[in-house]
Design an enzyme around this catalytic site. Structure first.
Site, short mmCIF file in Angstrom:
data_model
loop_
_atom_site.label_atom_id
_atom_site.label_comp_id
_atom_site.label_asym_id
_atom_site.label_seq_id
_atom_site.Cartn_x
_atom_site.Cartn_y
_atom_site.Cartn_z
N THR A 55 -13.78 3.35 -9.09
CA THR A 55 -12.02 3.33 -8.87
C THR A 55 -11.51 4.42 -8.62
O THR A 55 -10.57 4.54 -9.05
CB THR A 55 -11.95 2.35 -9.50
OG1 THR A 55 -13.45 1.62 -10.04
CG2 THR A 55 -11.15 1.50 -8.98
N ASN A 99 5.55 3.53 -5.69
CA ASN A 99 4.54 3.12 -4.38
C ASN A 99 5.83 2.35 -3.33
O ASN A 99 5.12 2.70 -1.83
CB ASN A 99 3.40 2.26 -4.76
CG ASN A 99 2.32 1.97 -5.41
OD1 ASN A 99 1.38 2.88 -5.25
ND2 ASN A 99 2.36 1.94 -6.85
N SER A 108 7.47 9.33 0.11
CA SER A 108 8.37 9.90 0.88
C SER A 108 8.32 11.71 0.36
O SER A 108 7.61 12.14 -0.69
CB SER A 108 9.62 9.56 0.09
OG SER A 108 9.70 8.73 -0.22
#
Length: 406
Positions: free
Chosen positions: A197, A401, A406
């Site tokens: 993970t 998120n 950006s």
């Protein structure tokens, strides 16, 4: 994107033991980020063995597929691990495979290793071609900077939305000789257990066979990294690699003390990932007992830990035990409403299908105001047990998120 350091972060990066037979370096390559280290190299001496576990995502990256194809091979050669942040090299088709090949060849040429002993990882944005030339052009510089004491710099170079570098280590006595373990990890979002993970790299100077190390890594992983979740989303790039250099000449095959110490290092790093969960303000332990079996207990624990309604209640410091009941009921594992008991910390909240007679809302609310919270559930059906670790879900998770590319 500037991120405030998690309120759950440790005060400092730990003082990790030096692992003989392993050297590290990190540089700025401008893969995506500017003004920060974003590529790290680890070089392992001949005789090192490497084990690993990887994401089971059906859309896993070219790097993961390449590592999986190499991990089982026996070799007397050394090995290298090179990792970049900012771009995951996932969902990039044949271009991704080409990037992995180019990076492996550059490292092999610089180090004298065969390409089959070069392991790569990439983490960051999915679906954009990796500008691998920015990495290959830095390999010689990385080679020149290699140092036994540069593991903290390596940890910094693999961060994406992480707010702090993550490290853990241990020193243990094995028959009067010292064995050392040191590891680093990255992970903050897109965290849900289906292997490791995140990206994790563990190093030890212990001597152990590759198959024995692989068995140990797989077993401990299932009890640590595979029991954490931040947002229920499994990454395309999850990789855990562990290298044993053998430089201490201390054989730890079958040694319980070594296995216990390794478990603690894995668990420490796993907890740090949860503590750095995107937007997290609370660390939550979910303990389930009394299930029909351990598998059912794990299913219940993860249903609670992954529930947005549970996680937002924790964020709002609301002792809403009804959401725990909901999560258990939807999990698919066996449960009986009238046998359940639920605790927040040491406060009995619910039992026998109803709120406990002794429960007071202010007691539950007091527990929820703490930065670390334990939710305990007894299913009342058997002896199965499991523990999961998660964090709350806050407005900051959405902010991070919504702006990630950006």
């Amino acid at each position: 994107m500037a991120l405030n350091v998690s309120p759950l972060a440790p005060d400092t990066f730990p003082d990790l033991p030096v692992i003989k037979g392993a050297r590290f370096a990190a540089v700025e390559a401008g893969v995506r980020y500017q003004g920060r280290k974003d590529v790290m190299l680890a070089l392992l001496d001949p005789g090192s063995v490497v084990a690993g576990v990887f994401t089971r995502s059906a859309t896993r990256s070219a790097n993961v597929l390449d590592c999986q194809s190499k991990i089982g091979a026996e070799s007397a050669d050394g090995a290298a691990i090179i990792v970049n942040s900012g771009n995951s090299n996932a969902f990039t088709g044949r271009a991704g495979e080409g990037s992995v090949a180019a990076i492996c060849e550059a490292v092999a040429t610089e180090t004298g290793l065969p390409s089959s002993r070069v392991f790569t990882s990439s983490t960051g944005v999915i679906g954009e071609r990796l500008p691998h030339d920015r990495i290959t052009s830095k390999v010689a510089e990385l080679r020149g900077l290699l140092s036994e004491t540069a593991l903290e710099s390596a940890a910094q170079a693999i961060m994406t939305t992480d707010t702090f570098a993550k490290g853990a280590g241990a020193e243990i006595d094995v028959n009067g000789q010292t064995v050392r373990i040191a590891g680093i990890a990255k992970g903050s979002g897109m965290i849900a257990p289906d292997m490791a993970t995140m990206l994790v790299y563990i190093f030890t100077d212990a001597k152990i066979g590759r198959e024995e190390l692989q068995d140990m890594v797989s077993g401990i992983n299932s009890q640590t990294f595979n029991c954490i979740t931040v947002d229920s989303d499994t990454s395309t790039s999850d990789t855990l690699l562990m290298a044993a250099t053998g430089a201490s000449e201390v054989d730890v095959t079958g040694n319980a003390a070594f296995k216990d110490a390794l478990h603690e290092v894995f668990l420490d790093l796993a907890h740090q990932v949860v503590r750095d969960g995107e937007g997290a303000s609370k660390f939550v332990t979910v303990s389930v007992t009394g299930a029909e079996n351990d598998a059912d207990a794990r299913t219940h624990a993860m249903a609670i830990a992954n529930s947005p309604l549970v996680k937002t209640a924790v964020a709002g410091e609301d002792p809403n035990w009804g959401r725990i009941v909901m999560a258990i009921g939807k999990s698919g594992a066996a449960a009986d409403r009238d046998l359940l008991s639920i605790r927040f910390g040491d406060v009995l909240v619910a039992e026998k299908g109803w709120v406990a007679e002794t429960y007071r809302e202010e007691d539950g609310a007091a527990i929820m105001k703490q930065p670390e919270i334990e939710i305990s559930v007894d299913i009342g059906l058997g002896q199965g047990s499991a523990t999961a670790w998660t964090c709350d879900l806050t407005h900051a998770y959405i902010t991070i998120n919504a702006d990630y590319r950006s």
